[in-house]
Design an enzyme around this catalytic site. Structure first.
Site, mmCIF file in Angstrom:
data_model
loop_
_atom_site.group_PDB
_atom_site.id
_atom_site.type_symbol
_atom_site.label_atom_id
_atom_site.label_comp_id
_atom_site.label_asym_id
_atom_site.label_seq_id
_atom_site.Cartn_x
_atom_site.Cartn_y
_atom_site.Cartn_z
ATOM 1 N N GLY A 219 -29.237 32.541 -38.448
ATOM 2 C CA GLY A 219 -30.477 31.843 -38.753
ATOM 3 C C GLY A 219 -30.511 31.374 -40.199
ATOM 4 C CB SER A 220 -33.381 30.703 -42.402
ATOM 5 O OG SER A 220 -33.966 29.741 -41.547
ATOM 6 C CB THR A 221 -29.533 34.888 -43.675
ATOM 7 O OG1 THR A 221 -28.754 34.872 -42.474
ATOM 8 C CG2 THR A 221 -30.750 35.774 -43.491
ATOM 9 C CG PHE A 222 -25.180 29.731 -42.470
ATOM 10 C CD1 PHE A 222 -24.009 30.480 -42.473
ATOM 11 C CD2 PHE A 222 -25.098 28.352 -42.620
ATOM 12 C CE1 PHE A 222 -22.770 29.862 -42.629
ATOM 13 C CE2 PHE A 222 -23.871 27.724 -42.766
ATOM 14 C CZ PHE A 222 -22.700 28.488 -42.779
ATOM 15 C CE LYS A 223 -32.976 27.063 -43.210
ATOM 16 N NZ LYS A 223 -34.440 27.186 -43.037
#
Length: 493
Positions: A219-223
């Protein structure tokens, strides 16, 4: 007569050489395949009837040891026990006569049994001394950190990993469900077999070390990875580009937009879009600003699509799709941690660790040192660099931006009084109705004005809700508590 004797002598020499060659072939070339042959119990019987060292945590807890078998009629004089039960079950693994070994027991079997070259050489000098030639293995894991992770996660399926970004030492690694290796390692056949069958049929696969062998949508941790790649390539700074304020992004080749959580409108420069976790901006960043070539290479520089040099058996490889060159919609989704992107909790802890450690990812490890029964050091783990995905400048920029996410963004629940804390939440939606998701948070903490000393990753699986706030609400309190315990062990902030 002399000629016959000579012929006989030659034959005997040839036979001796052939026997010597075959014996060495068996002992050296065929050793591993013979040892691993399930019908060969000689190796297991030998290991069970010889002394074996203990496994100890960094804060002195004994988590595996051999004791005298109370059953004097048994062929085995020793039995393997695990005093902390399930707390370290997925890390120590089991040491079973029937089912072999796993975890640290398997990874460091030679050290524990005194079979390494250095230990064998040392044993020659102790031929006339009545002592066990074994190695006691000390690991970087801490009981206090592990207990905090266990208590905070509770009976929710998920994983918690804490590590020292400066060395790669894993301080805590807890997953639920877990298991107690005492039953699998039991010398009682009925107990061992029943336990083995029960655990293998149990929901959640308790014997599997999820924290490094299972992959999930990050999810957004990959941002954090996308931002790091943008900064490292020079295509993104904290002031440029400024992304349009919109509620979604539609990539070329599709009419289906990637929407922001709750249909919210967001945009702006990197610090702001990271603070609010703006899907539309990061999708555009990956798909257009960075592009497919640099995104694939950049994800690889963080360790995706590579074998992880973790000193545990069979670590899983985190993946980022490589077939995005002509598929902008897929690249856009992948840039926000969806589509075919998958990561282990250890991998995401290393991502946070790279930001904390000046752009360098250290090789993750659990081994600290091996000592003999006299307490003398036989070997010590030497930390080493694995990857350098970012320059110190890029990492410092991203560190400040992640600190901003804690000070006034989605990761505010990680804030610790008196410490510098940075983080990033993530919510990987599972496409269910009502909405459910894997909730994430990654981050770091340390004394203000100094490099962070602890990095953490938390994933809680299959939680109700699908908004970006879910990660901050569910995972942030777990990460905060684990960071506080680990920091306290280091002397605090």
């Amino acid at each position: 007569m002399n000629r016959n004797i000579m012929k006989l002598g030659i034959v005997l020499v040839v036979l001796y050489v052939a026997l010597f060659a075959k014996l060495n072939w068996i002992q050296v070339v065929d050793k591993e395949s013979l040892d691993n042959n399930p019908i060969n119990t000689a190796q297991v019987r030998r290991d069970f009837n010889r002394p074996r060292g203990s496994i100890l945590t960094a804060d002195g807890a004994v988590i595996a040891q051999s004791i005298a078998n109370p059953n004097t009629n048994s062929e085995f004089k020793r039995m393997r026990v695990y005093p902390e039960g399930e707390l370290f079950g997925q890390s120590t693994g089991y040491f079973s006569f029937r089912y072999g070994s796993s975890g640290i027991e398997k990874q460091y079997n030679d050290e524990l049994s005194g079979s390494t070259f250095d230990q064998q050489v040392k044993s020659f000098g102790d031929l006339f001394v009545n002592q066990e030639n074994v190695g006691n293995v000390s690991v970087s894991l801490r009981k206090d950190v592990q207990q905090t992770a266990q208590q905070q996660l509770g009976d929710r399926e998920g994983s918690v990993v804490a590590l020292d970004p400066r060395t790669g030492a894993v301080l805590g690694a807890w997953s639920w469900p877990s298991y107690d290796p005492n039953t699998v390692s039991s010398l009682d056949k009925a107990i061992a077999e029943t336990s083995w069958k029960t655990l293998n049929a149990a929901p959640g696969v308790p014997m599997r070390p999820h924290f490094y062998q299972d992959r999930y949508f990050p999810g957004s941790t990959f941002k954090v990875v996308t931002a790091g790649v943008g900064l490292q390539t020079g295509k993104v700074t904290n002031t440029e580009p400024s992304y349009p304020f919109t509620n979604g992004y539609t990539a070329e080749g599709t009419n289906k937009p990637i929407m922001n959580f709750g249909g919210e409108t967001c945009g702006g420069t990197l610090p702001e879009i990271l603070r609010v976790s703006c899907n539309s901006s990061f999708a555009e960043m990956g798909a257009e600003t960075i592009g497919p070539v640099d995104m694939v290479a950049g994800a690889g520089s963080f360790g995706f699509n590579s074998s992880v040099p973790f000193d545990m058996p069979e670590p899983a490889k985190s993946v980022f799709p490589t077939n995005v060159g002509n598929n902008q919609p897929k690249l856009a989704m992948s840039s926000i941690g969806q589509n075919d992107v998958q990561a282990t909790p250890v991998q995401m802890a290393m991502v946070a660790g790279a930001v904390a450690n000046g752009g360098i990812i250290m090789k993750p490890h659990v081994l600290s040192e091996v000592r003999n029964v006299q307490g003398e050091i036989i070997s010590t783990y030497s930390p080493s660099k694995w990857l350098t995905p970012m320059s110190p400048f890029a990492a410092s920029t991203l560190l400040d931006d992640m600190v901003g996410v804690v000070k006034g963004g989605t990761a505010a629940g990680m804030a610790i009084q008196g410490c510098q804390v940075g983080g990033k939440t993530g919510t990987a939606q599972l496409g269910t109705e009502p909405p459910r998701s894997h909730t994430w948070i990654i981050g770091f903490a340390g004394p203000p004005g100094k490099p962070p000393t602890v990095a953490v990753a938390v994933v809680v699986l299959n939680q109700s809700g699908g908004s970006e706030s879910t990660g901050g609400r569910v995972a942030a309190p777990i990460a905060k508590a684990v960071l506080q315990t680990a920091l306290a062990a280091q002397g605090g902030c």
